[in-house]
Write a protein that holds these residues in place. Structure first.
Motif, PDB file in Angstrom:
ATOM      1  N   ILE A 126       0.844  -1.179   0.000  1.00 29.35           N
ATOM      2  CA  ILE A 126       0.000   0.000   0.000  1.00 29.35           C
ATOM      3  C   ILE A 126       0.884   1.235   0.000  1.00 29.35           C
ATOM      4  CG2 ILE A 126      -1.804   1.306   1.204  1.00 29.35           C
ATOM      5  CD1 ILE A 126      -2.804  -1.362   0.242  1.00 29.35           C
ATOM      6  N   ARG A 127       0.593   2.184  -0.868  1.00 29.23           N
ATOM      7  CA  ARG A 127       1.284   3.464  -0.887  1.00 29.23           C
ATOM      8  C   ARG A 127       0.679   4.329   0.219  1.00 29.23           C
ATOM      9  NH1 ARG A 127       6.145   5.325  -2.457  1.00 29.23           N
ATOM     10  NH2 ARG A 127       6.071   7.217  -3.720  1.00 29.23           N
ATOM     11  N   VAL A 128       1.472   4.704   1.213  1.00 27.48           N
ATOM     12  CA  VAL A 128       0.950   5.405   2.388  1.00 27.48           C
ATOM     13  C   VAL A 128       1.598   6.778   2.528  1.00 27.48           C
ATOM     14  CG1 VAL A 128       0.415   3.275   3.615  1.00 27.48           C
ATOM     15  CG2 VAL A 128       2.655   4.340   3.923  1.00 27.48           C
ATOM     16  N   ARG A 129       0.862   7.684   3.159  1.00 28.58           N
ATOM     17  CA  ARG A 129       1.345   9.023   3.454  1.00 28.58           C
ATOM     18  C   ARG A 129       1.495   9.194   4.960  1.00 28.58           C
ATOM     19  NH1 ARG A 129      -2.356  13.100  -0.286  1.00 28.58           N
ATOM     20  NH2 ARG A 129      -2.205  11.942  -2.241  1.00 28.58           N
ATOM     21  N   THR A 130       2.481   9.971   5.351  1.00 31.40           N
ATOM     22  CA  THR A 130       2.628  10.398   6.744  1.00 31.40           C
ATOM     23  C   THR A 130       2.574  11.919   6.758  1.00 31.40           C
ATOM     24  OG1 THR A 130       3.985   8.492   7.311  1.00 31.40           O
ATOM     25  CG2 THR A 130       4.086  10.395   8.790  1.00 31.40           C
ATOM     26  N   TYR A 131       1.682  12.466   7.584  1.00 26.43           N
ATOM     27  CA  TYR A 131       1.413  13.907   7.575  1.00 26.43           C
ATOM     28  C   TYR A 131       2.051  14.625   8.753  1.00 26.43           C
ATOM     29  CZ  TYR A 131      -2.109  13.671   3.865  1.00 26.43           C
ATOM     30  OH  TYR A 131      -2.743  13.511   2.663  1.00 26.43           O
ATOM     31  N   HIS A 165      -6.181   2.459   6.269  1.00 30.31           N
ATOM     32  CA  HIS A 165      -6.907   1.331   5.678  1.00 30.31           C
ATOM     33  C   HIS A 165      -8.083   1.811   4.821  1.00 30.31           C
ATOM     34  CE1 HIS A 165      -4.389  -0.895   8.394  1.00 30.31           C
ATOM     35  NE2 HIS A 165      -4.991  -0.396   9.447  1.00 30.31           N
ATOM     36  N   LEU A 166      -7.753   2.585   3.799  1.00 28.77           N
ATOM     37  CA  LEU A 166      -8.761   3.059   2.845  1.00 28.77           C
ATOM     38  C   LEU A 166      -9.376   1.890   2.079  1.00 28.77           C
ATOM     39  CD1 LEU A 166      -6.847   6.104   1.316  1.00 28.77           C
ATOM     40  CD2 LEU A 166      -8.652   6.171   3.042  1.00 28.77           C
ATOM     41  N   PRO A 167     -10.637   2.068   1.614  1.00 29.57           N
ATOM     42  CA  PRO A 167     -11.518   3.200   1.853  1.00 29.57           C
ATOM     43  C   PRO A 167     -12.201   3.086   3.203  1.00 29.57           C
ATOM     44  CG  PRO A 167     -12.602   1.620   0.428  1.00 29.57           C
ATOM     45  CD  PRO A 167     -11.214   1.079   0.668  1.00 29.57           C
ATOM     46  N   VAL A 168     -12.667   4.206   3.750  1.00 33.92           N
ATOM     47  CA  VAL A 168     -13.219   4.240   5.101  1.00 33.92           C
ATOM     48  C   VAL A 168     -14.690   4.622   5.084  1.00 33.92           C
ATOM     49  CG1 VAL A 168     -10.990   4.791   6.116  1.00 33.92           C
ATOM     50  CG2 VAL A 168     -12.532   6.642   5.452  1.00 33.92           C
ATOM     51  N   TRP A 184     -17.280  12.533  14.292  1.00 31.40           N
ATOM     52  CA  TRP A 184     -17.138  11.523  13.251  1.00 31.40           C
ATOM     53  C   TRP A 184     -18.407  11.509  12.415  1.00 31.40           C
ATOM     54  CZ3 TRP A 184     -12.637   9.616  12.120  1.00 31.40           C
ATOM     55  CH2 TRP A 184     -11.660   9.454  13.126  1.00 31.40           C
ATOM     56  N   ILE A 185     -18.256  11.441  11.112  1.00 29.44           N
ATOM     57  CA  ILE A 185     -19.389  11.477  10.200  1.00 29.44           C
ATOM     58  C   ILE A 185     -19.416  10.192   9.383  1.00 29.44           C
ATOM     59  CG2 ILE A 185     -20.472  12.720   8.301  1.00 29.44           C
ATOM     60  CD1 ILE A 185     -18.434  15.051   9.431  1.00 29.44           C
ATOM     61  N   PRO A 186     -20.442   9.363   9.547  1.00 30.96           N
ATOM     62  CA  PRO A 186     -20.510   8.107   8.794  1.00 30.96           C
ATOM     63  C   PRO A 186     -20.917   8.342   7.347  1.00 30.96           C
ATOM     64  CG  PRO A 186     -22.460   8.371  10.138  1.00 30.96           C
ATOM     65  CD  PRO A 186     -21.568   9.529  10.477  1.00 30.96           C
ATOM     66  N   VAL A 187     -20.492   7.429   6.455  1.00 36.52           N
ATOM     67  CA  VAL A 187     -20.888   7.474   5.046  1.00 36.52           C
ATOM     68  C   VAL A 187     -21.395   6.098   4.638  1.00 36.52           C
ATOM     69  CG1 VAL A 187     -19.325   9.336   4.412  1.00 36.52           C
ATOM     70  CG2 VAL A 187     -18.517   6.981   4.313  1.00 36.52           C
ATOM     71  N   ASP A 188     -22.301   6.086   3.678  1.00 33.14           N
ATOM     72  CA  ASP A 188     -22.862   4.826   3.200  1.00 33.14           C
ATOM     73  C   ASP A 188     -21.948   4.134   2.190  1.00 33.14           C
ATOM     74  OD1 ASP A 188     -25.192   5.138   4.724  1.00 33.14           O
ATOM     75  OD2 ASP A 188     -26.137   6.346   3.163  1.00 33.14           O
ATOM     76  N   HIS A 189     -21.228   4.917   1.401  1.00 34.12           N
ATOM     77  CA  HIS A 189     -20.286   4.390   0.419  1.00 34.12           C
ATOM     78  C   HIS A 189     -18.871   4.744   0.895  1.00 34.12           C
ATOM     79  CE1 HIS A 189     -23.448   3.585  -2.635  1.00 34.12           C
ATOM     80  NE2 HIS A 189     -24.033   4.630  -2.068  1.00 34.12           N
ATOM     81  N   PRO A 190     -17.980   3.766   1.007  1.00 36.21           N
ATOM     82  CA  PRO A 190     -16.647   4.032   1.560  1.00 36.21           C
ATOM     83  C   PRO A 190     -15.853   5.026   0.725  1.00 36.21           C
ATOM     84  CG  PRO A 190     -16.758   1.818   0.635  1.00 36.21           C
ATOM     85  CD  PRO A 190     -18.149   2.342   0.644  1.00 36.21           C
ATOM     86  N   VAL A 191     -15.126   5.892   1.413  1.00 38.10           N
ATOM     87  CA  VAL A 191     -14.455   7.036   0.813  1.00 38.10           C
ATOM     88  C   VAL A 191     -12.950   6.836   0.805  1.00 38.10           C
ATOM     89  CG1 VAL A 191     -13.984   9.500   1.145  1.00 38.10           C
ATOM     90  CG2 VAL A 191     -16.307   8.624   1.440  1.00 38.10           C
ATOM     91  N   GLY A 192     -12.302   7.280  -0.292  1.00 33.16           N
ATOM     92  CA  GLY A 192     -10.852   7.188  -0.375  1.00 33.16           C
ATOM     93  C   GLY A 192     -10.173   8.457  -0.833  1.00 33.16           C
ATOM     94  N   GLU A 210     -12.286  -0.514  -3.260  1.00 38.36           N
ATOM     95  CA  GLU A 210     -11.026  -1.022  -2.741  1.00 38.36           C
ATOM     96  C   GLU A 210     -10.066   0.141  -2.520  1.00 38.36           C
ATOM     97  OE1 GLU A 210      -9.286  -4.191  -4.976  1.00 38.36           O
ATOM     98  OE2 GLU A 210     -11.217  -5.055  -5.524  1.00 38.36           O
ATOM     99  N   ASN A 211      -8.981  -0.115  -1.825  1.00 37.04           N
ATOM    100  CA  ASN A 211      -7.987   0.923  -1.583  1.00 37.04           C
ATOM    101  C   ASN A 211      -7.380   1.383  -2.909  1.00 37.04           C
ATOM    102  OD1 ASN A 211      -5.680   2.445  -0.801  1.00 37.04           O
ATOM    103  ND2 ASN A 211      -5.522   1.278   1.109  1.00 37.04           N
ATOM    104  N   PRO A 212      -7.506   2.667  -3.248  1.00 38.12           N
ATOM    105  CA  PRO A 212      -6.960   3.141  -4.520  1.00 38.12           C
ATOM    106  C   PRO A 212      -5.445   3.273  -4.524  1.00 38.12           C
ATOM    107  CG  PRO A 212      -7.851   4.967  -3.277  1.00 38.12           C
ATOM    108  CD  PRO A 212      -8.202   3.732  -2.499  1.00 38.12           C
TER     109      PRO A 212
END
Length: 412
Positions: A126-131, A165-168, A184-192, A210-212
């Motif tokens: 997985i390609r990950v970012r650290t902020y 662990h995208l999508p969330v 925290w705001i829930p979503v019906d379709h997982p977001v990436g 899936e995780n993009p």
């Protein structure tokens, strides 16, 4: 390494984190670029590798009826006056606030591939970012490893964040002053993937099955990782103040040959705050939609904007940041007329990242006489001037991610 190898390798490296390029994309670009100056080829490659750093993140659909407004609200009217530039030319990565005019570096991140398995010579990861996020109280950037995706709203008070662990299926609204998630705001379709509108009143969230940012690399074949099969499903658009929004079914886009383009195909707002841009890197190029997901014609202000140019339109809408020029100076870029695409001026800087005001921009550039096109730093450049003001120290390393960081800008 010659120029064509540099471009090809850089486009591959860019694809790890930004929009995925299909097989042969580098060769297609080279076919066009060979008709241009050699210096322009190399620097466009650098631009493609480093510029996709716009401030992004967005709250998702609140199916529970909760308040989804930003923590402190977003002022859609940016201040008309700003303090002098905040520059730290001795720091890389920077520790203290970098800003110029209306724009501040709200965060920065580094990237790496987390390899998780290998089978029959195929590595998967997985390609990950650290902020590092700006603490508005101290004016320093603080490391925060909790998030896979971050954007800061105009005003530098609130950030929208996605967990690892995208999508969330939920999105956090982070108070930058306290470092705590207030809601925290829930979503019906997982977001990436996520992005604010320019004025902060609207939000668009790209959804994936899936995780993009999945990556694969084959022994003895791939020098750098490549993305896996795309899985985009659509996007949400929300009004920030009311929290009302809807989801549009807009799946994977294919190129003219029927190939599936890059795995990460994020959406973003156009300048009008209503039209949604689906960013692609190759033919047929970017596509545009209304909030319901119906494809529409290209807005006039977006017609000549390149997908890899982060600065875009000037605040007053009269100028457009263009691609690398390299004519008057060894490293310089074009300023375009957004209505016609014609050159208006040539300005210092390898790649234009963000407008500080209507005539000045924050850019990447190398030092005068430097032969290493990757040894760049943040600078402030002005139309009509051959001078530039260093804002950060130089990036370290010539390729990969060692010593390299990517800025995230927003209005302050």
């Amino acid at each position: 390494m010659n120029v064509e190898e540099l471009l090809r390798d850089t486009l591959r490296e860019q694809a790890e984190d930004g929009p995925r390029t299909p097989p042969g994309f580098a060769d297609r670009v080279l076919a066009v670029r060979r008709r241009r100056r050699t210096r322009r080829i190399a620097s466009v490659a650098v631009a493609a590798a480093v510029v996709l750093t716009a401030a992004v993140a967005v709250p998702g659909l609140d199916s529970g009826g909760h308040d989804v407004r930003p923590l402190h609200g977003v002022d859609p009217k940016p201040a008309t006056t700003h303090p002098a530039p905040s520059a730290h030319p001795g720091q890389s990565p920077v520790h203290s606030l970098v800003a110029a005019g209306r724009t501040a570096m709200a965060a920065y991140y580094t990237r790496k591939t987390d390899w998780q398995s290998v089978h029959d010579g195929i590595h998967r990861g997985i390609r990950v970012r650290t902020y590092w996020l700006l603490d508005p109280k101290s004016g320093h950037y603080e490391k925060d490893t909790r998030w896979s995706f971050v954007a800061v709203a105009p005003g530098l008070r609130t950030a929208a964040v996605l967990e690892r662990h995208l999508p969330v299926r939920r999105i956090g609204l982070l108070d930058l002053a306290s470092g705590k998630v207030a809601r925290w705001i829930p979503v019906d379709h997982p977001v990436g993937g996520l992005e604010f509108s320019r004025d902060g009143t609207g939000l668009v969230a790209t959804t994936y099955s899936e995780n993009p940012d999945k990556q694969v690399k084959m022994d003895k074949i791939d020098r750098v990782p490549v993305s896996v099969k795309p899985s985009r499903t659509g996007f949400y658009v929300f009004d920030v103040a009311s929290g009302k929004g809807s989801w549009a079914d807009v799946g994977v886009v294919r190129d003219d040959q029927g190939n599936e383009i890059q795995a990460r195909q994020d959406f973003g707002f156009c300048r009008d705050g209503k039209t949604i841009r689906g960013r692609q890197s190759v033919t047929p190029g970017d596509r545009f939609y209304d909030v319901s997901g119906r494809e529409v014609s290209v807005p006039d202000a977006e017609r000549y904007r390149n997908w890899f140019m982060g600065a875009g339109l000037s605040p007053d809408g009269t100028r457009l940041a263009g691609e690398f020029a390299g004519e008057k100076w060894h490293t310089s870029s074009w300023i375009l007329d957004p209505r016609t695409g014609k050159h208006l001026a040539e300005v210092r800087g390898q790649v234009l990242l963000a407008w500080a005001d209507d005539r000045s921009l924050i850019a990447w550039d190398i030092a005068k006489g430097d032969k290493n096109e990757f040894h760049n730093r943040l600078v402030l450049v002005t139309i009509g001037s051959d001078k530039e003001v260093p804002l950060s120290g130089f990036l370290k390393g010539t390729e990969g991610t060692v010593g390299r960081w990517e800025p995230v800008f927003t209005d302050r």
